[in-house]
Structure formats: C-alpha cells, structure tokens
Design a protein around this motif. Sequence first.
Motif, PDB file in Angstrom:
ATOM      1  N   TRP B  17      60.463  83.863   6.433  1.00 15.61           N
ATOM      2  CA  TRP B  17      60.939  82.678   7.115  1.00 15.61           C
ATOM      3  C   TRP B  17      60.324  82.631   8.505  1.00 15.61           C
ATOM      4  O   TRP B  17      59.820  83.618   9.017  1.00 15.61           O
ATOM      5  CB  TRP B  17      62.455  82.588   7.143  1.00 15.61           C
ATOM      6  N   GLU B  19      60.935  81.546  12.418  1.00 11.51           N
ATOM      7  CA  GLU B  19      62.019  81.262  13.337  1.00 11.51           C
ATOM      8  C   GLU B  19      61.522  81.291  14.767  1.00 11.51           C
ATOM      9  O   GLU B  19      60.553  81.943  15.096  1.00 11.51           O
ATOM     10  CB  GLU B  19      63.139  82.282  13.174  1.00 11.51           C
ATOM     11  N   TYR B  57      59.843  85.054  17.882  1.00  7.60           N
ATOM     12  CA  TYR B  57      59.356  85.749  16.699  1.00  7.60           C
ATOM     13  C   TYR B  57      58.898  84.715  15.682  1.00  7.60           C
ATOM     14  O   TYR B  57      59.645  83.839  15.305  1.00  7.60           O
ATOM     15  CB  TYR B  57      60.467  86.586  16.065  1.00  7.60           C
ATOM     16  N   MET B  60      58.155  86.415  10.707  1.00 10.73           N
ATOM     17  CA  MET B  60      58.719  87.753  10.641  1.00 10.73           C
ATOM     18  C   MET B  60      58.766  88.180   9.178  1.00 10.73           C
ATOM     19  O   MET B  60      59.785  88.088   8.503  1.00 10.73           O
ATOM     20  CB  MET B  60      60.124  87.765  11.242  1.00 10.73           C
ATOM     21  N   LEU B  64      64.360  90.625   9.009  1.00 12.46           N
ATOM     22  CA  LEU B  64      64.693  91.618  10.031  1.00 12.46           C
ATOM     23  C   LEU B  64      64.430  93.027   9.520  1.00 12.46           C
ATOM     24  O   LEU B  64      63.904  93.876  10.244  1.00 12.46           O
ATOM     25  CB  LEU B  64      66.173  91.478  10.428  1.00 12.46           C
ATOM     26  N   TYR B  67      60.805  93.741   9.573  1.00 14.43           N
ATOM     27  CA  TYR B  67      60.354  93.794  10.962  1.00 14.43           C
ATOM     28  C   TYR B  67      60.726  95.129  11.603  1.00 14.43           C
ATOM     29  O   TYR B  67      59.922  95.749  12.300  1.00 14.43           O
ATOM     30  CB  TYR B  67      60.986  92.631  11.732  1.00 14.43           C
TER      31      TYR B  67
END
Lengths: 159, 90
Positions: B17, B19, B57, B60, B64, B67
């Motif tokens: 995604w 963001e 960011y 990514m 998360l 990342y």
Amino acid sequence: MSFAYIIFPDVLLDALSLDEDNNCKNSKLFLGLLLKEKIRPSSLISKRFRGFVASYHHQCLTYMIVEWINKGITDEEINLVQLVLESIDRDGIENYHYVENYTPLLDLAKEKSDSFDVIIVCNNEEVRQKLKESMGTYSHFGKYPIFNSEEAFSHALNN
Amino acid sequence: MNNDCVCMTDNSNLNTWVEVIDVKSLKEEIINDNPQLKNFDGLVLKRIHKSNIAITYEKMEGGLAGYLEKNLSKSSNLPNFIKEARLKFC
C-alpha cells in the motif's frame, strides 16, 4: 461490532525485536494491521478495531526511547520506533502511583469496555497469569479475553 | 482526518500500500507529556526534532511488518535495548 485491543508494551517491543519467534513475527503483523486500519480512510467511519496502549505505559516507553537515543540509536531506528508507536493510540490515566505494571492495562480495559468489545493483547506469560488472577479476584476490573499477538492478528483478520 | 494521518491510498492488500503520513513530532509529544523534560539534554531533543518533524513513507512494501524486518539492523544498538526494556515490563 468494534473491538479495542488493549496492548501490553511487550507486544510493541516484540515488534521491534530481531528475534524470529512467533511472538515477534506476529506482533509485527498485528501492529501492521492496526496501522493499516488506523490510516485507512474507511476506518475513520467504521472504527472496526483499534489498538490502545495505556498512557502510563506510553510514558514508560517514552522515557526508554529518550534513554536509547542518548545511548545511540540511529535516526532510522528512531523513525521505526515512532512508526510502531503510531500504530496504536494511547489512552487512560497517567497514574504515577501504579505499583504493578499490568494494572494500567486493566484500568484502560475497563474504561474502553463501555464502547468496545475489549481484548487484552499480551505476550508475556508472567503478566498474562497476573492479569487472569486479578480479573478473577477483583470484580471491578471486569473480565476480558487475553490473546497473544498471534491470536490477536488472527482475530483482527477474521472479524 | 487529523494531523496524524493525512493521506492513504489502499488497494486492500496487506502487503502493498501507499501511504503518506504527517506524523506529529516525537519531540513535541515528549515535551507535552513530560514538561519536566523541557530542560532535558538539548542534543537529544535536537536529534528528535531533526528526524521526526514529518515522515513520509511511500511504497512500504510488506507493510509495517516488512518494513521493520527490512530496516531493523542487526548491527545496531536497538536490539540490545529492546532486550533490556523487556525486563522492565516483567
């Protein structure tokens, strides 16, 4: 149905850990899901699930982060720590007189139980045991399911 | 929409995604929460200020989790600090 995941700090620490056990892997995935839900526009309306950390614990973490910075973590690592903290909201009171580290979590769970179905998320077995004992002994805390990060990730995906 | 989350495009895939996050500075947050730290070592707050006023960011990959996996360095001090921190919450 909206869920509030009340998160013990060990889940956040697990997410930042290099260990390869299931708790660490699933903490990363679970917080990733919470972050995604938090910043996805639809979540602003649905609030299907949200993650919370007790303000008291957030403050403990903040002091630790300041300490880490003093001892020498990189800017990139500061960003990573901040990103993990951004995945959850903090709430509850900052009570400086907490004796046991797990009680801020129970106070916050009680506070959120008015508007959410509360689920406690904790990987630390010792704390999980204390939570169960306290919920069984003191009725004012209320009773909530306790998940580890793997169960929480699975729950958030499937609800 | 608040200052913490400015924009998000989502393809409903957990793994990819895009963001853009305008994150409230950690420095501001620390001082707001801990007024006693206003007089804290200036070097610390300067470093926080420099690196955390706003973070963007993009792409990514892996979310998360990916990342973090990609960017946590085994050669850094952070893993040791995390181990120490765990003890404080037992």
